[in-house]
Design an enzyme around this catalytic site. Structure first.
Site, PDB file in Angstrom:
ATOM      1  N   LYS A 284      -8.370   6.568   4.616  1.00 34.58           N
ATOM      2  CA  LYS A 284      -8.929   5.770   3.520  1.00 34.58           C
ATOM      3  C   LYS A 284      -8.304   6.034   2.145  1.00 34.58           C
ATOM      4  O   LYS A 284      -8.907   5.749   1.112  1.00 34.58           O
ATOM      5  CB  LYS A 284     -10.463   5.918   3.404  1.00 34.58           C
ATOM      6  CG  LYS A 284     -11.230   5.822   4.696  1.00 34.58           C
ATOM      7  CD  LYS A 284     -10.767   4.763   5.644  1.00 34.58           C
ATOM      8  CE  LYS A 284     -10.966   3.347   5.174  1.00 34.58           C
ATOM      9  NZ  LYS A 284     -10.371   2.394   6.175  1.00 34.58           N
TER      10      LYS A 284
ATOM     11  N   VAL B 232       1.406  -7.177  -2.065  1.00 31.10           N
ATOM     12  CA  VAL B 232       0.562  -5.990  -1.885  1.00 31.10           C
ATOM     13  C   VAL B 232      -0.637  -5.974  -2.839  1.00 31.10           C
ATOM     14  O   VAL B 232      -1.333  -4.966  -2.951  1.00 31.10           O
ATOM     15  CB  VAL B 232       1.354  -4.657  -1.989  1.00 31.10           C
ATOM     16  CG1 VAL B 232       2.462  -4.603  -0.951  1.00 31.10           C
ATOM     17  CG2 VAL B 232       1.912  -4.443  -3.389  1.00 31.10           C
TER      18      VAL B 232
ATOM     19  N   HIS C   9      -2.278  10.269  10.148  1.00 33.22           N
ATOM     20  CA  HIS C   9      -3.298  10.929   9.322  1.00 33.22           C
ATOM     21  C   HIS C   9      -3.282  12.439   9.582  1.00 33.22           C
ATOM     22  O   HIS C   9      -4.204  13.153   9.168  1.00 33.22           O
ATOM     23  CB  HIS C   9      -4.698  10.407   9.672  1.00 33.22           C
ATOM     24  CG  HIS C   9      -5.003   9.021   9.186  1.00 33.22           C
ATOM     25  ND1 HIS C   9      -4.659   8.567   7.939  1.00 33.22           N
ATOM     26  CD2 HIS C   9      -5.655   7.989   9.790  1.00 33.22           C
ATOM     27  CE1 HIS C   9      -5.072   7.307   7.801  1.00 33.22           C
ATOM     28  NE2 HIS C   9      -5.675   6.939   8.906  1.00 33.22           N
TER      29      HIS C   9
ATOM     30  N   SER D  74     -15.237   5.307   0.563  1.00 34.46           N
ATOM     31  CA  SER D  74     -14.513   4.384   1.429  1.00 34.46           C
ATOM     32  C   SER D  74     -14.657   4.799   2.897  1.00 34.46           C
ATOM     33  O   SER D  74     -14.856   3.965   3.795  1.00 34.46           O
ATOM     34  CB  SER D  74     -13.038   4.363   1.013  1.00 34.46           C
ATOM     35  OG  SER D  74     -12.309   3.456   1.790  1.00 34.46           O
TER      36      SER D  74
ATOM     37  N   MET E 181      -3.807  -9.084   0.213  1.00 34.37           N
ATOM     38  CA  MET E 181      -3.971  -8.308   1.449  1.00 34.37           C
ATOM     39  C   MET E 181      -5.343  -8.544   2.083  1.00 34.37           C
ATOM     40  O   MET E 181      -5.489  -8.493   3.291  1.00 34.37           O
ATOM     41  CB  MET E 181      -3.732  -6.818   1.180  1.00 34.37           C
ATOM     42  CG  MET E 181      -2.246  -6.494   1.029  1.00 34.37           C
ATOM     43  SD  MET E 181      -1.917  -4.738   0.790  1.00 34.37           S
ATOM     44  CE  MET E 181      -2.535  -4.016   2.313  1.00 34.37           C
TER      45      MET E 181
ATOM     46  N   GLY F  36     -11.368  -1.853  -3.038  1.00 37.60           N
ATOM     47  CA  GLY F  36     -10.038  -1.551  -3.562  1.00 37.60           C
ATOM     48  C   GLY F  36     -10.047  -1.110  -5.013  1.00 37.60           C
ATOM     49  O   GLY F  36      -9.174  -1.487  -5.792  1.00 37.60           O
TER      50      GLY F  36
HETATM   51  N1  LIG Z   1      -3.714  -3.677  -1.963  1.00 34.58           N
HETATM   52  C1  LIG Z   1      -4.718  -2.832  -2.134  1.00 34.58           C
HETATM   53  N2  LIG Z   1      -5.200  -2.570  -3.377  1.00 34.58           N
HETATM   54  C2  LIG Z   1      -6.225  -1.715  -3.564  1.00 34.58           C
HETATM   55  N3  LIG Z   1      -6.863  -1.066  -2.549  1.00 34.58           N
HETATM   56  C3  LIG Z   1      -6.410  -1.302  -1.293  1.00 34.58           C
HETATM   57  C4  LIG Z   1      -5.322  -2.175  -1.030  1.00 34.58           C
HETATM   58  N4  LIG Z   1      -5.121  -2.188   0.307  1.00 34.58           N
HETATM   59  C5  LIG Z   1      -6.039  -1.383   0.854  1.00 34.58           C
HETATM   60  N5  LIG Z   1      -6.826  -0.842  -0.106  1.00 34.58           N
HETATM   61  C6  LIG Z   1      -8.000   0.012   0.048  1.00 34.58           C
HETATM   62  O1  LIG Z   1      -7.667   1.204   0.756  1.00 34.58           O
HETATM   63  C7  LIG Z   1      -8.796   1.613   1.531  1.00 34.58           C
HETATM   64  C8  LIG Z   1      -8.392   1.656   2.977  1.00 34.58           C
HETATM   65  O2  LIG Z   1      -7.602   2.815   3.130  1.00 34.58           O
HETATM   66  P1  LIG Z   1      -6.561   3.026   4.322  1.00 34.58           P
HETATM   67  O3  LIG Z   1      -5.670   1.857   4.419  1.00 34.58           O
HETATM   68  O4  LIG Z   1      -5.936   4.345   4.074  1.00 34.58           O
HETATM   69  O5  LIG Z   1      -7.505   3.074   5.587  1.00 34.58           O
HETATM   70  S1  LIG Z   1      -7.137   3.698   7.002  1.00 34.58           S
HETATM   71  O6  LIG Z   1      -7.221   5.157   6.848  1.00 34.58           O
HETATM   72  O7  LIG Z   1      -5.820   3.257   7.407  1.00 34.58           O
HETATM   73  O8  LIG Z   1      -8.220   3.200   7.915  1.00 34.58           O
HETATM   74  C9  LIG Z   1      -9.909   0.590   1.260  1.00 34.58           C
HETATM   75  O9  LIG Z   1     -10.614   1.096   0.131  1.00 34.58           O
HETATM   76  P2  LIG Z   1     -12.116   0.697  -0.253  1.00 34.58           P
HETATM   77  O10 LIG Z   1     -12.092  -0.761  -0.626  1.00 34.58           O
HETATM   78  O11 LIG Z   1     -12.479   1.568  -1.420  1.00 34.58           O
HETATM   79  O12 LIG Z   1     -12.975   0.974   0.940  1.00 34.58           O
HETATM   80  C10 LIG Z   1      -9.082  -0.635   0.921  1.00 34.58           C
HETATM   81  O13 LIG Z   1      -9.778  -1.632   0.223  1.00 34.58           O
END
Ligand SMILES: Nc1ncnc2c1ncn2[C@@H]1O[C@H](COP(=O)(O)OS(=O)(=O)O)[C@@H](OP(=O)(O)O)[C@H]1O
Length: 303
Positions: free
Chosen positions: A45, A237, A117, A147, A242, A267
């Site tokens: 996350k 991105v 991870h 998250s 996304m 996000g």
């Molecule tokens: N483009 C972009 N901009 C901002 N935030 C983003 C973006 N892409 C993924 N996210 C946010 O990243 C969180 C998901 O994390 P991961 O991709 O690491 O998840 S995982 O571990 O692969 O399951 C999750 O965070 P939260 O929204 O806080 O839950 C996603 O919304």
């Protein structure tokens, strides 16, 4: 399709894990890296999908522009240690969509982009021997745990999250899939101090200025983009792009229940403020100070 029951956490060489990430352990540890492999390593996350999609657009956006809108991120960037829930080791369907070592082995594209991870001590030795480039992404603990909580609520392949206070407590104890956030971010930070092949990115920096961070990534990878290419990646991105794109928003994943919470949730930096009570925050800060005393690693919890 009937889903298997949610998995239980257990101790695996000192790290909390579930079988979906340990069933294929021998093959993971014996994975044969190639020198041009690029690893995206994170605590869950922290921005894995974000940086995975960025790298995929960087390397393949020009030669296969359709890729980002036709291939799920799990096919473009296989999840090294993952084995599909419900399929015991040895009987797995080794297709690319299952992620896993077998899928990565079969990948025709070059460079291979590989997600993990794993805490740094579990990384297969071949990646170090081949001197592969690794991009680590870290996210501040408070937003990271929020998250993670919502992810565990909606992902039936994760352990039962319980309620928010107990989840927060278990996060502080390191009883999460892939173990302690503290050990993870600090372990990779230490490794980075002696290994120039590791780029350590922060989610908060990406959120603040993804163009600037894209430039850092390109300079680390030795890539140069035209202004048009650069704009395309920055646009691709963006959170909204996304979230809309079914190849990055995990809407094709059968273990995730989007009625509970979407994968692309908010996000944001600072969403923790709508989850932590004042006393949870005070308690958290106290433990955080103790656990982060002997490191130079610093996070921002707001931007
Ligand atoms: N483009 C972009 N901009 C901002 N935030 C983003 C973006 N892409 C993924 N996210 C946010 O990243 C969180 C998901 O994390 P991961 O991709 O690491 O998840 S995982 O571990 O692969 O399951 C999750 O965070 P939260 O929204 O806080 O839950 C996603 O919304």
């Amino acid at each position: 399709m009937e889903l298997p029951p949610r998995p239980e956490l257990f101790d695996f060489h000192g790290v909390s894990m579930i079988t979906y990430f340990t069933d294929n352990w021998e093959n993971v540890q014996n994975f044969q890296a190639r020198p041009d492999d690029i690893v995206i390593a994170t605590y869950p996350k922290a921005g894995t999908t974000w940086v995975s999609h960025m790298l995929d657009l960087l390397y393949f956006g020009k030669s296969s522009p359709e890729r980002g809108s036709t291939m799920p991120i799990s096919e473009r960037v296989p999840f090294l240690e993952f084995t599909a829930p419900g399929q015991p080791s040895g009987q797995r369907d080794a297709t690319i969509s299952n992620g896993s070592v077998e899928a990565a082995d079969k990948m025709p594209s070059s460079p291979r982009l590989i997600k993990t991870h794993l805490p740094v001590q579990f990384v297969p030795k071949s990646f170090w021997e081949q001197n592969c480039r690794i991009i680590y992404v870290a996210r501040n603990a408070k937003d990271n745990v929020v998250s993670f909580f919502h992810f565990d609520r909606m992902n039936m392949g994760q352990p039962e999250p319980g309620d928010w206070p107990s989840f927060l407590q278990r996060f502080q104890e390191g009883k999460m899939v892939f173990g302690s956030w503290y050990d993870h971010v600090k372990g990779w930070w230490e490794k980075k101090q002696t290994n120039p092949k590791i780029l350590y990115l922060m989610y908060e920096d990406l959120a603040e200025d993804r163009g600037r961070e894209l430039d850092r990534v390109c300079s680390f990878l030795g890539l140069s983009l035209t202004e048009e290419e650069r704009c395309k990646v920055i646009e691709g991105v963006g959170f909204d792009a996304m979230k809309k794109n079914s190849m990055t928003n995990y809407s094709t994943d059968k273990y995730m229940d989007f009625k509970i919470s979407p994968f692309m949730r908010k996000g944001k930096v600072g969403d923790w403020k709508s989850h932590f009570t004042v006393s949870q925050n005070e308690q958290f800060d106290k433990e955080y100070q103790k656990k982060m005393t002997h490191t130079t690693l610093r996070f921002r919890t707001e931007i």
